[in-house]
Design a protein around this motif. Structure first.
Motif, PDB file in Angstrom:
ATOM      1  N   THR A  91      57.049 -18.789  20.804  1.00 37.12           N
ATOM      2  CA  THR A  91      58.205 -18.606  19.925  1.00 37.12           C
ATOM      3  C   THR A  91      58.168 -19.705  18.860  1.00 37.12           C
ATOM      4  O   THR A  91      57.221 -20.497  18.794  1.00 37.12           O
ATOM      5  CB  THR A  91      59.530 -18.695  20.714  1.00 37.12           C
ATOM      6  N   ASP A  92      59.217 -19.790  18.073  1.00 36.99           N
ATOM      7  CA  ASP A  92      59.271 -20.845  17.057  1.00 36.99           C
ATOM      8  C   ASP A  92      59.793 -22.159  17.634  1.00 36.99           C
ATOM      9  O   ASP A  92      60.011 -23.122  16.904  1.00 36.99           O
ATOM     10  CB  ASP A  92      60.120 -20.413  15.862  1.00 36.99           C
ATOM     11  N   GLN A  93      59.996 -22.214  18.968  1.00 37.25           N
ATOM     12  CA  GLN A  93      60.422 -23.433  19.638  1.00 37.25           C
ATOM     13  C   GLN A  93      59.387 -23.839  20.680  1.00 37.25           C
ATOM     14  O   GLN A  93      58.724 -22.991  21.274  1.00 37.25           O
ATOM     15  CB  GLN A  93      61.788 -23.219  20.317  1.00 37.25           C
ATOM     16  N   VAL A  94      59.257 -25.141  20.906  1.00 35.64           N
ATOM     17  CA  VAL A  94      58.241 -25.657  21.828  1.00 35.64           C
ATOM     18  C   VAL A  94      58.637 -25.354  23.272  1.00 35.64           C
ATOM     19  O   VAL A  94      59.786 -25.573  23.680  1.00 35.64           O
ATOM     20  CB  VAL A  94      58.062 -27.180  21.644  1.00 35.64           C
ATOM     21  N   LEU A  95      57.666 -24.883  24.056  1.00 34.45           N
ATOM     22  CA  LEU A  95      57.894 -24.465  25.436  1.00 34.45           C
ATOM     23  C   LEU A  95      57.397 -25.516  26.427  1.00 34.45           C
ATOM     24  O   LEU A  95      56.257 -25.981  26.344  1.00 34.45           O
ATOM     25  CB  LEU A  95      57.163 -23.140  25.694  1.00 34.45           C
ATOM     26  N   THR A  96      58.263 -25.874  27.383  1.00 36.28           N
ATOM     27  CA  THR A  96      57.875 -26.687  28.541  1.00 36.28           C
ATOM     28  C   THR A  96      58.394 -25.973  29.780  1.00 36.28           C
ATOM     29  O   THR A  96      59.608 -25.933  30.002  1.00 36.28           O
ATOM     30  CB  THR A  96      58.463 -28.099  28.468  1.00 36.28           C
ATOM     31  N   PRO A  97      57.512 -25.379  30.606  1.00 37.30           N
ATOM     32  CA  PRO A  97      57.993 -24.581  31.732  1.00 37.30           C
ATOM     33  C   PRO A  97      58.096 -25.360  33.039  1.00 37.30           C
ATOM     34  O   PRO A  97      57.479 -26.401  33.223  1.00 37.30           O
ATOM     35  CB  PRO A  97      56.912 -23.505  31.853  1.00 37.30           C
ATOM     36  N   SER A  98      58.913 -24.840  33.956  1.00 41.86           N
ATOM     37  CA  SER A  98      58.935 -25.291  35.342  1.00 41.86           C
ATOM     38  C   SER A  98      59.047 -24.055  36.227  1.00 41.86           C
ATOM     39  O   SER A  98      59.386 -22.964  35.763  1.00 41.86           O
ATOM     40  CB  SER A  98      60.088 -26.261  35.585  1.00 41.86           C
ATOM     41  N   ILE A  99      58.745 -24.244  37.517  1.00 40.53           N
ATOM     42  CA  ILE A  99      58.676 -23.116  38.441  1.00 40.53           C
ATOM     43  C   ILE A  99      59.400 -23.473  39.730  1.00 40.53           C
ATOM     44  O   ILE A  99      59.261 -24.582  40.249  1.00 40.53           O
ATOM     45  CB  ILE A  99      57.207 -22.763  38.757  1.00 40.53           C
ATOM     46  N   GLY A 100      60.174 -22.521  40.254  1.00 41.32           N
ATOM     47  CA  GLY A 100      60.831 -22.735  41.528  1.00 41.32           C
ATOM     48  C   GLY A 100      61.570 -21.502  41.990  1.00 41.32           C
ATOM     49  O   GLY A 100      62.023 -20.688  41.165  1.00 41.32           O
ATOM     50  N   SER A 101      61.641 -21.315  43.293  1.00 42.07           N
ATOM     51  CA  SER A 101      62.420 -20.234  43.896  1.00 42.07           C
ATOM     52  C   SER A 101      61.961 -18.847  43.442  1.00 42.07           C
ATOM     53  O   SER A 101      62.745 -17.900  43.449  1.00 42.07           O
ATOM     54  CB  SER A 101      63.909 -20.426  43.570  1.00 42.07           C
ATOM     55  N   GLY A 102      60.696 -18.751  43.032  1.00 43.40           N
ATOM     56  CA  GLY A 102      60.176 -17.451  42.613  1.00 43.40           C
ATOM     57  C   GLY A 102      60.510 -17.078  41.186  1.00 43.40           C
ATOM     58  O   GLY A 102      60.486 -15.893  40.826  1.00 43.40           O
ATOM     59  N   TYR A 103      60.797 -18.066  40.348  1.00 40.40           N
ATOM     60  CA  TYR A 103      61.112 -17.815  38.937  1.00 40.40           C
ATOM     61  C   TYR A 103      60.405 -18.830  38.046  1.00 40.40           C
ATOM     62  O   TYR A 103      60.049 -19.931  38.479  1.00 40.40           O
ATOM     63  CB  TYR A 103      62.619 -17.910  38.685  1.00 40.40           C
ATOM     64  N   PHE A 104      60.241 -18.434  36.788  1.00 38.79           N
ATOM     65  CA  PHE A 104      59.799 -19.354  35.736  1.00 38.79           C
ATOM     66  C   PHE A 104      61.027 -19.769  34.926  1.00 38.79           C
ATOM     67  O   PHE A 104      61.886 -18.934  34.626  1.00 38.79           O
ATOM     68  CB  PHE A 104      58.801 -18.673  34.789  1.00 38.79           C
ATOM     69  N   PHE A 105      61.077 -21.058  34.577  1.00 37.07           N
ATOM     70  CA  PHE A 105      62.143 -21.561  33.718  1.00 37.07           C
ATOM     71  C   PHE A 105      61.503 -22.133  32.460  1.00 37.07           C
ATOM     72  O   PHE A 105      60.745 -23.105  32.523  1.00 37.07           O
ATOM     73  CB  PHE A 105      62.973 -22.615  34.447  1.00 37.07           C
ATOM     74  N   ALA A 106      61.777 -21.483  31.348  1.00 37.26           N
ATOM     75  CA  ALA A 106      61.219 -21.902  30.061  1.00 37.26           C
ATOM     76  C   ALA A 106      62.201 -22.848  29.386  1.00 37.26           C
ATOM     77  O   ALA A 106      63.296 -22.432  28.984  1.00 37.26           O
ATOM     78  CB  ALA A 106      60.945 -20.688  29.179  1.00 37.26           C
ATOM     79  N   ASN A 107      61.824 -24.133  29.311  1.00 37.33           N
ATOM     80  CA  ASN A 107      62.649 -25.137  28.651  1.00 37.33           C
ATOM     81  C   ASN A 107      62.186 -25.225  27.202  1.00 37.33           C
ATOM     82  O   ASN A 107      61.104 -25.731  26.903  1.00 37.33           O
ATOM     83  CB  ASN A 107      62.493 -26.490  29.355  1.00 37.33           C
TER      84      ASN A 107
END
Length: 716
Positions: free
Chosen positions: A349-365
Motif C-alpha cells: 500500500t502507500d503506507q509502510v507495513l510491519t506485520p506480527s502474527i498470533g492466534s491464527g491471524y496476521f496483524f498489519a501495522n
C-alpha cells in the motif's frame, strides 16, 4: 534598641547577599573557564586518492592502552567537576527518580505450563522475569540484578525450547554486544550445561528440545571491543555436547557479516538470513525433517529485504520489499520458493507495513506519517477488521503462538506512558491490562504534527510536544531529537526524562528525517551514501522552522541524537554552529573515514559508503565527517559528548577524537565536555541508576547552558 536590631538585620542580609554573589561569581568563573586535559597529538597520515589526511588522535583508538585509560579518567574528572557545580542538578535527579519510581509490567507470554512476564518495581536496575503456574502462584524465574553488584550485567535475550521445558538466556557484561549463553532446565531452574561463550549479534532458536541455533564471529585478534569482525557464522548446539563440537551450519565458506537462523513454529524448517550490510539479505531454508538437510535457496543477492514470517505446512508467508518499497507479504511453497513463484497475500500500500502474527491471524501495522494503524487479516488474506486503538500514537505487539486465545499490545505516545492492553482476536475487543501509575498528567500537554520544507523542497513531518498554553516567544528551552538512518522509524513514545523536560516548560520536537523508514525504502535510500547530506539538511530545516515559528531561538535550542543520530548532531553542529546553543551527540559515528575498520562497522556501508569505495565517495564523506570538519577558531555550541567505554558497536574512539578536536580548536567560553560511562556499552542493558544519572546530567548541562536558573518542577 529596636532600631539597632533592625540595622544589624539589614547589615546581616547585605553580608549574606554579598557572600552569595561571591559564590555565584566563583561558580561562574569555574564553569566558564575550563582547563581541559592535555590530549597529545601523535600525527598519523593516510592517503586517500592522493589527498593526505592527518589524524592527530589515532592513539585514542587503542582502548586497552593505559594512556587511553588515563585520558578517559582525566576527562571524566573535568566533566563531573563541571556538572557538580550546576546548582539544580541534585534536585533535578530527585525529581527524575521520583517520576521513574513506578511499577512497570510487561505483556505476559506462555511457555509450556507457565505464564511469564517482566516486572520492575520502579528503580530496580534490571527488570526481573517472573512466572505463574496454572494455579496463579507467582515466583521469580530470573533476576538479572543478581548477575553483578553494580547492575552493569544484563539479560541479553531469553529463549525457550518448543515445550517450554528448557531455556537458554544470554548475559551481557558491561554493555558489550558479546554474550555468554546459560542453558537451564526451566522446570527446576537448574543449570544443565557448560556456558556457551563468545556469542554476538545472535538470537537463539530451538530445534525441538534437543538443541538450538545461534550466531557469532571468531574471537578477533587484539581488543574484542574494537577489532574488526566481519565473518558471521550460524552454529547448532546439541544438548549434551561441548561448544567446541558445535557444527557450523552456514558461514564457514561463505563470508557474510550478519547471519541468523530461525526455526519455524511447527519445527519443520530452518530459515537462514545472510547479509553483508544492514539493508538487503539473502535467504535460504532447510527441511529439518530430512536426515541430511540441504541448503535451499529462496533469494540471492543483497538488493532487497526478505524474511519468512510464517508457514502452514509447506506454504510459506514471506515479507519483502522486492518490487514493493513499502513492503508486502507474499506466499510461496517449499518446492517453489523463489521470487518468480510468489503471489501477493497482503499487497503493498502507500503506507509502510510491519506485520506480527498470533492466534491464527496476521496483524498489519501500517505507519501513516509515523502513526500506527493496525489491520487484522486471516490466513486466506481476507481483511477481518481495523483494530481500534486507544488513541493516536504507537502500538506494538499482537504477537503470540497460533494456539494463544488472547494477545497483548502496548500503546504509547509522547504524553502517554506505555500501557498494555489485552486483545481478543475473534471478537476484536481490547481491554486495559496494565496502566502505569505515576506522578505525571499527560492531559496537561499536547503533541501536534507539522510538515515543514527542507532545503530541496521535500516536505518533512515533525511532532512537537509541549505544555498546553505555552507562549511562542522564542524563549522556550527546546530539544530537537533526530536519527535519520538505517531504515529506522521514529514513532511517538513516552520517556521519563522527556516528561521532566516538558514539566519544566521545555519543548520536545522529533522530525522524521530522510534515511529513516517512515515512508519505505525510497525514503531510506534518499538519506544514504551520496544523499546523506539530505538528512543533515532536513535536521537544519527543522531547527529553522522551530525558530521561525518562535517555539524557540538559537539561544534556547539543543540538538540531540545517538549512534547514527550522534553523527547527525556532529555534522549539524560543525556545519551550522550558529544554529543551536547546545549539542548532545551520544555514542556517535563521528570519524566517517575509519568507521568501517572497527568491529562490525563495515556492515553500515549501505547507508554510508566508505572512504575506500571511490574517490567520489571519499570526497563526499570527507566533506561532512565530524572529526575531520572541526575548524580552528570556530565558536561551537556548548557540547556534551556521551559514550561508554565498553561500546563495541560504535567504538568510543569516535567520541574521544571528536571531543579532542573540539577542545583543541574551538574558541569562546562554551564548554566542550565528554562524559564516558565506565562498564557501559552502546545503551542496551544499561542499569536504571545509570540511565537516570545520564539523563539528569544531560538535562542539567542543557538547561544550565541555556541560562535557566529556576526549574518549575522543583517547586512541587
Amino acid at each position: 534598641m529596636k532600631k539597632i536590631f533592625l540595622i544589624m538585620i539589614a547589615l546581616s542580609t547585605i553580608a549574606s547577599f554579598g557572600q552569595k554573589q561571591k559564590q555565584k561569581q566563583k561558580q561562574k568563573q569555574k564553569t566558564s573557564v575550563l582547563k581541559y586535559p592535555l590530549t597529545e597529538k601523535i600525527p598519523v597520515t593516510d592517503d586517500y586518492f592522493g589527498i593526505k589526511v592527518t589524524d592527530n588522535y589515532r592513539w585514542l583508538e587503542d582502548d586497552k592502552s593505559p594512556k587511553t585509560m588515563a585520558w578517559v579518567k582525566a576527562q571524566n574528572v573535568v566533566t563531573y567537576g563541571y556538572l557538580d557545580l550546576i546548582p539544580f542538578r541534585n534536585s533535578l535527579k530527585a525529581r527524575v527518580e521520583k517520576l521513574w519510581n513506578y511499577e512497570k509490567i510487561s505483556a505476559p507470554f506462555k511457555e509450556g505450563n507457565f505464564t511469564y512476564f517482566y516486572k520492575n518495581n520502579g528503580l530496580q536496575n534490571q527488570s526481573v522475569l517472573y512466572r505463574k503456574d496454572a494455579s496463579g502462584a507467582e515466583e521469580i524465574f530470573l533476576d538479572p540484578n543478581t548477575f553483578s553488584k553494580d547492575g552493569t550485567s544484563s539479560l541479553g535475550g531469553v529463549d525457550f525450547s518448543k515445550d517450554g521445558s528448557k531455556v537458554a538466556y544470554g548475559i551481557s557484561v558491561g554493555g558489550s554486544d558479546w554474550r555468554s549463553v546459560i542453558i537451564m532446565d526451566a522446570l527446576s531452574r537448574k543449570i544443565i550445561e557448560d556456558t556457551i561463550v563468545d556469542v554476538k549479534f545472535s538470537g537463539i532458536s530451538w530445534k525441538g528440545n534437543d538443541g538450538f541455533y545461534y550466531s557469532s564471529y571468531d574471537k578477533p585478534e587484539g581488543s574484542e571491543l574494537s577489532a574488526k569482525t566481519d565473518q558471521h557464522k550460524l552454529y547448532f548446539h546439541k544438548l549434551g555436547s561441548k561448544q567446541k563440537e558445535d557444527k557450523v551450519i552456514y558461514g564457514l565458506d561463505e563470508k557474510r557479516r550478519y547471519v541468523s537462523g530461525a526455526v519455524s513454529e511447527d519445527n519443520k524448517y530452518l530459515f537462514i538470513s545472510a547479509a553483508n550490510s544492514t539493508s538487503g539479505n539473502e535467504l535460504y531454508m532447510m527441511d529439518l525433517g530430512t536426515k541430511k538437510p540441504k541448503l535451499i535457496t529462496i533469494v540471492t543477492g543483497f538488493e532487497n529485504d526478505v524474511d519468512v514470517i510464517d508457514n502452514v505446512d509447506s506454504k510459506l508467508y514471506i515479507l519483502t520489499n522486492l518490487k514493493a518499497p513499502n513492503k508486502r507479504i507474499v506466499t510461496a511453497t517449499f518446492k517453489k520458493p523463489t521470487p518468480e513463484n510468489w503471489k501477493d497475500f497482503i499487497p503493498e500500500t502507500d503506507q509502510v507495513l510491519t506485520p506480527s502474527i498470533g492466534s491464527g491471524y496476521f496483524f498489519a501495522n501500517y505507519m501513516k506519517d509515523a502513526i500506527s494503524n493496525i489491520k487484522q487479516y486471516n490466513y486466506e488474506g481476507k481483511l477481518v477488521r481495523e483494530v481500534e486503538l486507544p488513541g493516536i500514537g504507537t502500538a506494538g505487539g499482537f504477537n503470540g503462538k497460533k494456539e494463544d486465545k488472547t494477545l497483548y499490545y502496548s500503546f504509547t505516545n509522547y504524553t502517554t506512558p506505555g500501557t498494555i492492553y489485552s486483545f481478543e482476536p475473534k471478537a476484536g475487543t481490547s481491554a486495559l491490562y496494565q496502566k502505569p501509575v505515576l506522578d505525571f498528567d499527560g492531559n496537561d500537554y499536547e503533541s501536534k504534527q507539522v510538515f515543514y520544507t527542507s532545503k530541496d523542497g521535500t516536505k518533512i513531518p515533525m511532532i512537537i510536544t509541549h505544555k498546553k498554553g505555552v507562549e511562542l516567544n522564542g524563549k522556550n528551552p527546546t530539544i530537537l531529537y533526530g536519527y535519520g538512518g538505517f531504515n529506522v522509524s521514529l514513532t511517538p513514545a513516552f520517556s521519563i526524562p522527556n516528561a521532566v523536560w516538558l514539566e519544566n516548560g521545555g519543548v520536545y520536537a522529533v522530525p522524521n528525517l530522510r534515511g529513516g523508514g517512515e515512508y519505505g525504502k525510497a525514503w531510506h535510500d534518499a538519506g544514504t551514501k551520496m544523499q546523506k547530506q539530505n538528512v543533515f539538511d532536513d535536521f537544519i530545516a527543522a531547527a529553522e522552522y522551530l525558530i521561525a515559528e518562535k517555539y524557540t531561538s538559537s539561544d534556547f535550542l539543543a540538538i540531540r541524537g545517538g549512534s547514527n543520530g550522534g553523527l547527525l548532531v556532529g555534522a549539524t553542529m560543525t556545519q551550522r554552529p550558529d544554529l543551536m546553543k547546545v549539542a548532545l551527540p551520544a555514542v556517535g559515528v563521528l570519524d566517517m573515514l575509519r568507521y568501517h575498520t572497527f568491529t562490525a562497522g563495515a556492515g553500515w556501508g549501505y547507508d554510508y559508503g566508505t572512504a575506500n569505495d571511490s574517490e567520489e565517495m571519499f570526497n563526499y564523506i570527507y566533506k561532512y565527517s565530524p572529526v575531520q570538519n572541526v575548524k580552528t577558531g570556530a565558536k561551537y555550541p556548548a557540547t556534551l559528548v556521551t559514550t561508554g567505554d565498553h561500546d563495541d558497536r560504535v567504538v568510543p574512539a569516535h567520541s574521544f577524537k571528536f571531543a579532542a578536536e573540539l577542545q583543541a580548536k574551538q574558541t569562546g567560553t562554551n564548554p566542550t565536555l565528554i562524559r564516558i560511562d565506565v562498564n557501559a556499552g552502546h545503551g542496551a542493558g544499561k542499569s536504571v541508576a545509570a540511565l537516570i544519572q545520564e539523563s539528569v546530567d544531560i538535562m542539567s548541562f542543557t538547561l544550565f547552558n541555556m541560562g535557566i536558573k529556576e526549574l518549575p518542577s522543583l517547586k512541587k
